[in-house]
Design a protein around this motif. Structure first.
Motif, PDB file in Angstrom:
ATOM      1  N   LYS A  70       0.837  -1.080  -0.117  1.00  0.00           N
ATOM      2  CA  LYS A  70       0.062   0.120  -0.091  1.00  0.00           C
ATOM      3  C   LYS A  70       0.756   1.433   0.250  1.00  0.00           C
ATOM      4  O   LYS A  70       0.527   2.317  -0.669  1.00  0.00           O
ATOM      5  N   ARG A  71       1.905   0.984   0.970  1.00  0.00           N
ATOM      6  CA  ARG A  71       2.620   2.330   0.755  1.00  0.00           C
ATOM      7  C   ARG A  71       3.737   2.423  -0.221  1.00  0.00           C
ATOM      8  O   ARG A  71       4.215   3.771  -0.625  1.00  0.00           O
ATOM      9  N   GLY A  72       4.109   1.104  -0.929  1.00  0.00           N
ATOM     10  CA  GLY A  72       5.082   1.233  -1.883  1.00  0.00           C
ATOM     11  C   GLY A  72       6.392   1.190  -1.249  1.00  0.00           C
ATOM     12  O   GLY A  72       7.369   1.547  -2.067  1.00  0.00           O
ATOM     13  N   GLU A  73       6.609   1.076  -0.203  1.00  0.00           N
ATOM     14  CA  GLU A  73       7.846   0.751   0.532  1.00  0.00           C
ATOM     15  C   GLU A  73       7.951  -0.064   1.646  1.00  0.00           C
ATOM     16  O   GLU A  73       6.578  -0.509   2.279  1.00  0.00           O
ATOM     17  N   PHE A  74       8.602  -0.984   2.139  1.00  0.00           N
ATOM     18  CA  PHE A  74       9.048  -1.798   3.193  1.00  0.00           C
ATOM     19  C   PHE A  74       9.418  -1.043   4.555  1.00  0.00           C
ATOM     20  O   PHE A  74       9.446  -1.812   5.445  1.00  0.00           O
ATOM     21  N   ARG A  75       9.772   0.113   4.623  1.00  0.00           N
ATOM     22  CA  ARG A  75      10.393   0.889   5.835  1.00  0.00           C
ATOM     23  C   ARG A  75      11.561  -0.133   6.409  1.00  0.00           C
ATOM     24  O   ARG A  75      11.825  -0.385   7.571  1.00  0.00           O
ATOM     25  N   THR A  76      12.309  -0.649   5.559  1.00  0.00           N
ATOM     26  CA  THR A  76      13.784  -1.253   5.761  1.00  0.00           C
ATOM     27  C   THR A  76      14.683  -0.772   5.116  1.00  0.00           C
ATOM     28  O   THR A  76      14.643  -0.809   3.993  1.00  0.00           O
ATOM     29  N   ILE A  77      16.003  -0.723   5.750  1.00  0.00           N
ATOM     30  CA  ILE A  77      17.197  -0.338   5.184  1.00  0.00           C
ATOM     31  C   ILE A  77      18.163  -1.286   5.260  1.00  0.00           C
ATOM     32  O   ILE A  77      18.146  -1.838   6.302  1.00  0.00           O
ATOM     33  N   GLY A  78      18.663  -1.839   4.267  1.00  0.00           N
ATOM     34  CA  GLY A  78      19.586  -2.680   4.416  1.00  0.00           C
ATOM     35  C   GLY A  78      21.204  -2.218   4.402  1.00  0.00           C
ATOM     36  O   GLY A  78      21.570  -1.062   3.930  1.00  0.00           O
ATOM     37  N   VAL A  79      21.935  -2.990   5.400  1.00  0.00           N
ATOM     38  CA  VAL A  79      23.109  -2.394   5.653  1.00  0.00           C
ATOM     39  C   VAL A  79      24.225  -3.701   5.257  1.00  0.00           C
ATOM     40  O   VAL A  79      24.107  -4.631   5.904  1.00  0.00           O
ATOM     41  N   ILE A  80      25.207  -3.242   4.477  1.00  0.00           N
ATOM     42  CA  ILE A  80      26.234  -4.314   4.106  1.00  0.00           C
ATOM     43  C   ILE A  80      27.489  -3.800   4.890  1.00  0.00           C
ATOM     44  O   ILE A  80      28.036  -2.459   4.752  1.00  0.00           O
ATOM     45  N   THR A 108      18.305  -4.237   8.342  1.00  0.00           N
ATOM     46  CA  THR A 108      18.693  -5.431   8.113  1.00  0.00           C
ATOM     47  C   THR A 108      20.051  -5.554   7.691  1.00  0.00           C
ATOM     48  O   THR A 108      20.598  -4.899   6.861  1.00  0.00           O
ATOM     49  N   LEU A 109      20.749  -6.158   8.589  1.00  0.00           N
ATOM     50  CA  LEU A 109      22.452  -6.291   8.443  1.00  0.00           C
ATOM     51  C   LEU A 109      22.797  -7.609   7.579  1.00  0.00           C
ATOM     52  O   LEU A 109      22.328  -8.743   7.687  1.00  0.00           O
ATOM     53  N   ILE A 110      23.710  -7.314   6.692  1.00  0.00           N
ATOM     54  CA  ILE A 110      24.472  -8.512   5.760  1.00  0.00           C
ATOM     55  C   ILE A 110      26.083  -8.454   5.896  1.00  0.00           C
ATOM     56  O   ILE A 110      26.555  -7.395   5.416  1.00  0.00           O
ATOM     57  N   PRO A 111      26.567  -9.083   6.865  1.00  0.00           N
ATOM     58  CA  PRO A 111      27.954  -9.011   6.944  1.00  0.00           C
ATOM     59  C   PRO A 111      28.674  -9.758   5.616  1.00  0.00           C
ATOM     60  O   PRO A 111      28.069 -10.876   5.181  1.00  0.00           O
ATOM     61  N   VAL A 112      29.640  -9.246   5.209  1.00  0.00           N
ATOM     62  CA  VAL A 112      30.222  -9.797   3.807  1.00  0.00           C
ATOM     63  C   VAL A 112      31.969 -10.238   4.481  1.00  0.00           C
ATOM     64  O   VAL A 112      32.522  -9.343   4.796  1.00  0.00           O
ATOM     65  N   ALA A 113      31.943 -11.670   4.098  1.00  0.00           N
ATOM     66  CA  ALA A 113      33.163 -12.217   4.813  1.00  0.00           C
ATOM     67  C   ALA A 113      34.317 -11.811   4.014  1.00  0.00           C
ATOM     68  O   ALA A 113      35.539 -11.208   4.642  1.00  0.00           O
ATOM     69  N   LEU A 114      34.288 -11.481   2.596  1.00  0.00           N
ATOM     70  CA  LEU A 114      35.438 -11.061   1.676  1.00  0.00           C
ATOM     71  C   LEU A 114      35.055  -9.998   0.574  1.00  0.00           C
ATOM     72  O   LEU A 114      33.838 -10.160   0.186  1.00  0.00           O
ATOM     73  N   GLN A 117      33.717  -9.202  -5.828  1.00  0.00           N
ATOM     74  CA  GLN A 117      32.432  -8.877  -6.511  1.00  0.00           C
ATOM     75  C   GLN A 117      31.256  -9.998  -6.249  1.00  0.00           C
ATOM     76  O   GLN A 117      30.132  -9.645  -6.155  1.00  0.00           O
ATOM     77  N   ASP A 118      31.640 -11.255  -6.117  1.00  0.00           N
ATOM     78  CA  ASP A 118      30.644 -12.262  -5.818  1.00  0.00           C
ATOM     79  C   ASP A 118      30.085 -12.021  -4.477  1.00  0.00           C
ATOM     80  O   ASP A 118      28.768 -12.110  -4.317  1.00  0.00           O
ATOM     81  N   GLU A 119      30.847 -11.883  -3.574  1.00  0.00           N
ATOM     82  CA  GLU A 119      30.340 -11.321  -2.321  1.00  0.00           C
ATOM     83  C   GLU A 119      29.471 -10.238  -2.186  1.00  0.00           C
ATOM     84  O   GLU A 119      28.230 -10.233  -1.509  1.00  0.00           O
ATOM     85  N   VAL A 120      29.693  -9.246  -3.032  1.00  0.00           N
ATOM     86  CA  VAL A 120      28.905  -8.041  -2.900  1.00  0.00           C
ATOM     87  C   VAL A 120      27.724  -8.346  -3.667  1.00  0.00           C
ATOM     88  O   VAL A 120      26.465  -7.969  -3.073  1.00  0.00           O
ATOM     89  N   THR A 148      36.893  -4.432 -10.568  1.00  0.00           N
ATOM     90  CA  THR A 148      36.235  -5.766 -10.263  1.00  0.00           C
ATOM     91  C   THR A 148      34.795  -5.624  -9.821  1.00  0.00           C
ATOM     92  O   THR A 148      34.054  -6.263  -9.769  1.00  0.00           O
ATOM     93  N   ILE A 149      34.613  -4.463  -8.970  1.00  0.00           N
ATOM     94  CA  ILE A 149      33.519  -4.306  -8.284  1.00  0.00           C
ATOM     95  C   ILE A 149      32.716  -3.140  -8.746  1.00  0.00           C
ATOM     96  O   ILE A 149      32.921  -2.151  -9.056  1.00  0.00           O
ATOM     97  N   MET A 150      31.307  -3.728  -8.875  1.00  0.00           N
ATOM     98  CA  MET A 150      30.192  -2.673  -9.291  1.00  0.00           C
ATOM     99  C   MET A 150      28.947  -2.753  -8.361  1.00  0.00           C
ATOM    100  O   MET A 150      28.851  -4.008  -7.879  1.00  0.00           O
ATOM    101  N   LEU A 151      28.383  -1.962  -7.805  1.00  0.00           N
ATOM    102  CA  LEU A 151      27.082  -2.017  -7.195  1.00  0.00           C
ATOM    103  C   LEU A 151      25.957  -1.945  -8.145  1.00  0.00           C
ATOM    104  O   LEU A 151      26.042  -1.137  -9.159  1.00  0.00           O
ATOM    105  N   PRO A 152      24.930  -2.568  -7.780  1.00  0.00           N
ATOM    106  CA  PRO A 152      23.888  -2.597  -8.685  1.00  0.00           C
ATOM    107  C   PRO A 152      23.137  -1.230  -8.956  1.00  0.00           C
ATOM    108  O   PRO A 152      23.097  -0.586  -7.962  1.00  0.00           O
ATOM    109  N   PRO A 153      22.946  -0.763 -10.286  1.00  0.00           N
ATOM    110  CA  PRO A 153      22.283   0.559 -10.525  1.00  0.00           C
ATOM    111  C   PRO A 153      21.167   0.951 -10.123  1.00  0.00           C
ATOM    112  O   PRO A 153      20.783   1.908 -10.042  1.00  0.00           O
TER     113      PRO A 153
END
Length: 347
Positions: A70-80, A108-114, A117-120, A148-153
């Motif tokens: 209904k709002r068009g948003e999830f009211r959640t921010i992801g953190v890597i 919502t927290l997502i820790p990245v070990a390495l 690009q694959d991990e990101v 080698t590293i790109m974030l989703p546009p």
């Protein structure tokens, strides 16, 4: 016909509780129930308690998915984040979570070990599955400048602690300004030069602090001692301190963080070099414990709460405007004077 096949038994409806039912039980409007359900501010505590009591009594469960659609948003921010082992990252994460909660958002927290690009890519995929509105990346290590590293546009992204301001929105502490202040303070006390206990070579913050230390000495026309590296830990500061204690002309040290400064203080004490009578020490971070070091540590204060607030404000602005403004916002630092610095011996 068997009893279990009767229409009355088959078609008996289940009773569901609506927002209007909760509003009637609590004696408030449906809009007030909605505000409490969504975690908005502006509802007094007594009213909030009445609504929550009514929800529990009636067994009402808000439909999070329906609200999000209904709002068009999830009211959640992801953190890597690429590391939870450093004080700076943990304090920044804490500040982001606190600021997000104040705006009615979860984290919502997502820790990245390495840092690959694959991990990101995997981290972003997991966050999309978990339905987040935007992503904050706590980027301590050199990564975004690698081909080698790109974030989703297609995702609204904000980056903390990076040199990626040409490509992303970046929020960071004024690492260079704080480091320059530390060096200038030690030189103003009469020290001929300042040694530097730096952080890891792959850290943006460590690089900026070391570059500023070197530039401040060069501009002052002072000799630049050989840089000594640690890994942010007190243990590495202790090992570096044993080395520095063997340098008789070392009378002032700028440590790139307070934890390494703690180990440095121990090593100097064990080696018979008194602080600040023989060697002055300045740290960086202003940990809560720094005032209890022996002696209490002069250090550069980082405003982690302001970094977190600006991160959340910037990413919410991106979400609402639908685009990002590239560039870097720097949060000022300040020098906190305590008892670990003094003029050099004989002055």
């Amino acid at each position: 016909m068997a009893e279990e096949d009767t229409p009355r038994r088959r078609g008996r409806p289940r009773t569901s509780v609506s927002m209007a039912d909760v509003a009637q039980r609590a004696g408030v409007s449906s809009q007030t129930v909605s505000r409490v359900s969504n975690g908005y501010a502006g509802v007094n505590e007594e009213t909030r308690r009445q609504v929550l009591d009514a929800m529990r009594e009636l067994g009402y469960r808000p439909n999070s998915a329906a609200r999000a659609l209904k709002r068009g948003e999830f009211r959640t921010i992801g953190v890597i984040t690429f590391s939870l082992s450093t004080t700076g990252n943990v304090r920044t994460l804490e500040a982001i979570a606190t600021s997000a909660a104040a705006e009615g958002y979860a984290v919502t927290l997502i820790p990245v070990a390495l840092p690959t690009q694959d991990e990101v890519s995997g981290a972003f995929s997991r966050l999309e599955e978990l339905a987040v509105d935007a992503v904050i990346v706590i980027m301590e290590v050199h990564l975004l400048d690698a081909a080698t590293i790109m974030l989703p546009p297609h995702v609204q992204v904000l980056v903390v602690d990076s040199d990626a301001g040409d490509h992303y929105t970046v929020v960071d502490t004024d690492q260079a300004g704080g480091s320059r202040t530390a060096v200038e303070h030690l030189l103003s006390l009469g020290h001929e030069t300042v040694w530097h206990l730096a952080g890891p070579a792959d850290s943006f913050a460590a690089q900026r602090r070391a570059d500023a230390w070197r530039a401040a000495l060069t501009e002052a026309g002072r000799p630049t001692p050989e840089l000594i590296r640690g890994d942010w830990s007190a243990a590495s500061g202790y090992l570096a301190g044993l080395e520095l204690a063997g340098q008789p002309d070392c009378t002032a040290v700028f440590a790139a963080n307070d934890q390494m400064a703690l180990g440095l203080l121990r090593a100097l004490h064990k080696s018979g070099r008194h602080v600040p009578d023989d060697v002055s020490v300045v740290g960086f971070d202003d940990l809560a414990e720094s005032a209890s070091f022996l002696p209490p540590l002069t250090t550069v204060h980082q405003d982690f709460a302001e970094v977190g607030r600006l991160c959340v404000q910037a990413v919410l602005r991106q979400m609402r405007q639908g685009n990002a403004t590239h560039g870097t916002t720097l949060v000022p630092t300040r020098l906190v004077l305590r008892e670990s610095t003094a003029p050099p011996p004989g002055r």
